[in-house]
Write an enzyme that holds these catalytic residues in place. Structure first.
Site, PDB file in Angstrom:
ATOM      1  N   GLU B  72      15.914 -28.106  43.223  1.00  0.00           N
ATOM      2  CA  GLU B  72      16.981 -28.905  43.832  1.00  0.00           C
ATOM      3  C   GLU B  72      16.324 -29.819  44.846  1.00  0.00           C
ATOM      4  OE1 GLU B  72      19.703 -26.461  45.907  1.00  0.00           O
ATOM      5  OE2 GLU B  72      20.198 -25.236  44.180  1.00  0.00           O
ATOM      6  N   ASP B  83      24.728 -26.619  56.265  1.00  0.00           N
ATOM      7  CA  ASP B  83      23.367 -26.132  56.437  1.00  0.00           C
ATOM      8  C   ASP B  83      23.135 -25.527  57.811  1.00  0.00           C
ATOM      9  OD1 ASP B  83      21.999 -26.708  53.935  1.00  0.00           O
ATOM     10  OD2 ASP B  83      22.507 -28.792  54.372  1.00  0.00           O
TER      11      ASP B  83
END
Lengths: 444, 293
Positions: B72, B83
């Site tokens: 990814e 995140d």
């Protein structure tokens, strides 16, 4: 498939003007309209939170269940007479509503002679309109059986209001605030701590309001079972833009009845400052169905929208997706968020609520930028002509009113939302005008 | 689209099944190969441009050498709300290094050249700004297989369906422990390549333990589409061999990201970081093979 919203919603009798915007008859009951909201005057958002091409939900899947819960609970709460009664009582006995509508005759002499009526949200408990939203969402938190509240704050106004409501209702409270802002607004940090809230300085990204919101979303996704994110403006993913608008609708509902009472007619114009846009949405929502009333939103133009240092998302930004909604955003050619600037911390946000984006596109509301300098001039002018020190946020709207007044002339009537008081801004003003240590005032 | 797109049982590795090799993305082929090996696939994440565009290619090459089947490639974004601190720092570093979408596509191209399948992981606004159709066309031209979009839900994805279909790209949506059965069905139906199952309620970052919610979520996602939907891969919090093995026992793929970023951040220089990244990939590659033995 979601079912469309029902076309008709339950309304309390006598709650202000009807859908076509006709004024209530003079012989109607004199009491203030019910302080609780409804959104009958707008068919928007749709079931998925869209305002035309704006709004919606651009959020992690992990938060969708919580957003659904807030939306469903709000639908139930606003139809529940017990909830409405409890919120009405708080707004009356704790906040001090209805807030006054004060005619500013001496200030008006500097506005082309038009009548200027100030909607006095500065007189609310905690000093701004923010308390309207916070009390409603705190009650909603309890209805959802949650015990912990998180919120973001820039200048500290929403954080202080949230900490206040949590103290009142016995909820745990954590406020995220950019590290830069905790330094600039140290007194508000102390105030929140005094009220029992935990203040978490955010030291990532640009260390300002947008990063505080990012951090609050991160907390929420990890603690969503016990925690409500008490969002402070009409931005974010659905249902926040509608929920926060509905909770501030009381501003416009009162103002509309008050201006009719005072002048016997609707105003020519309604003005408000726009950062995220909660105070503006609250007052606009009650007038948006009145075609004869021009609506003006004044964004923070900072050092000018032609410079890189401003916070005018509609005037100087482009459509994009930010903090969970499609709206106007200050962004670069690659879609990275650009830093915003305003002398007013409460307007220093790189986006705007999606309903404003839609109202701008449809042309129903005119959005204009006001520079730091114009806002500070209006700040001083209101202080000197009316004995009212406004928040610098609200001073943007006052600067805009001077322009509108020049256009309307002496026959005009303008209602302006004085969204907050300026006590928190005295330091900024003292530095700006050189008022410290007898140095005397710089002449602008 | 009722077949499990990782090939289901009995698909020969890299073999020409009834759909023909050209109809399968590199991602689908990689998942099928792992399935045929009797193991879960190993999927590694790194932001393009971390620590700078050229170096990120070297780090990714080490991830592939260490055993990642799929990479990814993260598109660094200014406001990564999903995140945790490690990936935020990595993305900030990449943005400070001036990383643009063009750099991301270059890293994708280099990744595909290693033989691993290349995906892009991106928040939505950079794609919207680039133009979804143009983004998909350029990504496909660079050899990318698909896109993971952590802040896009299927209800907002009409334009995205058209763009990914036109370019023949996989599109990977996320499910979470809080997803209702109805939403699992909706999301699994909308996904192609695999469904990204967030193991826990939280942001990216290594954790001491894999959350107990992950296995149940994988089972619920699988049963959401009777007759079989796309593969289900698990991410968030996986940071060592035993965790990888634990997840590999029930998932089609194991996703790790923060652990790679952390090793680069902790290293005194790039070479040391790359070497640590390779070892970490090797460790996880053993884990995904332990899982079903």
């Amino acid at each position: 498939m979601p079912t469309p919203r029902p076309a008709a919603r339950a309304r309390s009798p006598g709650a202000g003007p009807d859908r076509k915007g006709r004024a209530p008859r003079a012989d109607m009951e004199k009491q203030m309209p019910s302080a609780t909201p409804d959104s009958v005057r707008s068919d928007l958002p749709d079931a998925r939170g869209h305002y035309g091409r704006f709004g919606g939900r651009f959020s992690p899947e992990a938060l969708i269940a919580a957003l659904d819960q807030v939306a469903q609970e709000w639908d139930k709460a606003k139809a529940d007479p017990a909830f409405r009664a409890e919120l009405d009582a708080l707004l009356r006995d704790y906040t001090g509503r209805p807030s006054l509508l004060t005619e500013a005759a001496r200030f008006a002499e500097h506005c082309g002679g038009a009548r200027v009526l100030l909607k006095r949200e500065d007189l609310n408990h905690t000093g701004s309109h923010k308390i309207n939203n916070v009390l409603g969402q705190a009650l909603l938190t309890k209805r959802m059986g949650k015990t912990r509240v998180i919120a973001e704050t820039g200048a500290g106004q929403h954080g202080v209001a949230t900490a206040t409501a949590c103290a009142l209702m016995g909820l745990d409270c954590v406020i995220y605030m950019g590290e830069e802002d905790t330094r600039r607004q140290a007194l508000n940090v102390a105030r929140m701590r005094l009220l029992g809230a935990e203040v978490v300085p955010v030291s990532v990204g640009s260390r300002t309001l947008k990063d505080a919101i990012n951090e609050a979303f991160r907390d929420w996704v990890a603690n969503v079972e016990t925690t409500h994110y008490l969002f402070g403006t009409v931005a974010g993913p659905h249902p926040f833009p509608a929920l926060v608008r509905d909770l501030h609708y009381v501003i416009g509902e009162e103002a509309r009845a008050q201006v009719l009472d005072l002048t016997g007619r609707l105003p020519d114009a309604v003005a408000a400052c726009v950062g995220g846009g909660s105070n503006a949405m609250g007052i606009f929502a009650a007038f948006v169905g009145d075609p004869g009333v021009a609506l003006y939103g004044f964004e923070a133009g900072g050092e000018g929208v032609q410079t890189a240092r401003h916070a005018a998302a509609i005037t100087g930004g482009a459509p994009g997706v930010f903090h969970g909604a499609r709206t106007y955003v200050l962004q670069d050619e690659h879609g990275q968020t650009l830093p915003s600037h305003s002398i007013s911390a409460g307007l220093d946000y790189p986006a705007v609520g999606p309903e404003h984006a839609w109202l701008a596109d449809t042309g129903r509301v005119s959005y204009r930028a006001v520079t730091d300098a114009e806002a500070m001039e209006a700040f001083r002018l209101l202080s000197r002509t009316e004995g009212i020190i406004p928040a610098i946020e609200s001073a943007h709207a006052l600067a805009g009113v001077r322009r509108i007044g020049e256009q309307l002339g002496p026959d005009g009537v303008i209602v302006v939302n004085l969204s907050g008081r300026g006590d928190k801004d005295v330091d900024t003003a003292a530095t700006y005008f050189g008022l410290v240590d007898g140095e005397g005032e710089e002449q602008a | 689209m009722n077949e499990r797109t990782n090939g289901g049982t009995g698909a020969a590795p890299g073999g020409a099944d009834e759909q023909g090799a050209t109809s399968r993305t590199a991602l689908q082929a990689a998942l099928a190969r792992a399935e045929a090996d009797g193991r879960a696939a190993l999927i590694g994440y790194l932001p393009a441009g971390f620590p700078d565009p050229e170096s990120s290619i070297k780090v990714i090459e080490a991830m592939v050498e260490g055993g990642c089947d799929v990479i990814e490639v993260g598109l660094p974004y200014s406001d990564p709300t999903m995140d945790g601190p490690t990936i935020q720092r990595a993305a900030d570093t990449a943005l400070s290094a001036g990383t643009t979408p063009a750099d991301v596509l270059r890293v994708v191209q280099a990744t595909a050249a290693t033989g691993a399948a290349a995906l892009v992981m991106t928040y939505w606004n950079p794609v919207e700004r680039y133009g979804p159709a143009r983004f998909c066309a350029d990504l496909a031209a660079a050899g990318g297989s698909g896109v993971i979009t952590p802040d896009l839900i299927p209800e907002e994805a009409e334009e995205w369906f058209a763009a990914t279909d036109a370019a023949g790209l996989d599109r990977i949506f996320l499910v979470a422990p809080s997803s209702s059965d109805e939403r699992l069905r909706l999301t699994a139906r909308a996904s192609r390549g695999f469904v990204y199952a967030a193991s826990l309620m939280g942001v990216t970052g290594t954790r001491a333990q894999v959350a107990g919610t992950a296995e149940k979520l994988v089972a619920r996602t699988r049963s959401a589409i009777p007759g079989g939907g796309p593969a289900v891969c698990v991410g968030l919090g996986i940071s060592n061999r035993s965790q990888a093995a634990e997840v590999a026992a029930y998932a089609d793929g194991v996703i790790a990201g923060a652990g790679f970023c952390q090793r680069v951040l902790d290293a005194p220089d790039l070479e040391t970081g790359i070497s640590a990244v390779r070892s970490f990939a090797e460790e996880l590659a053993l884990g995904v093979r332990d899982g079903r033995s």
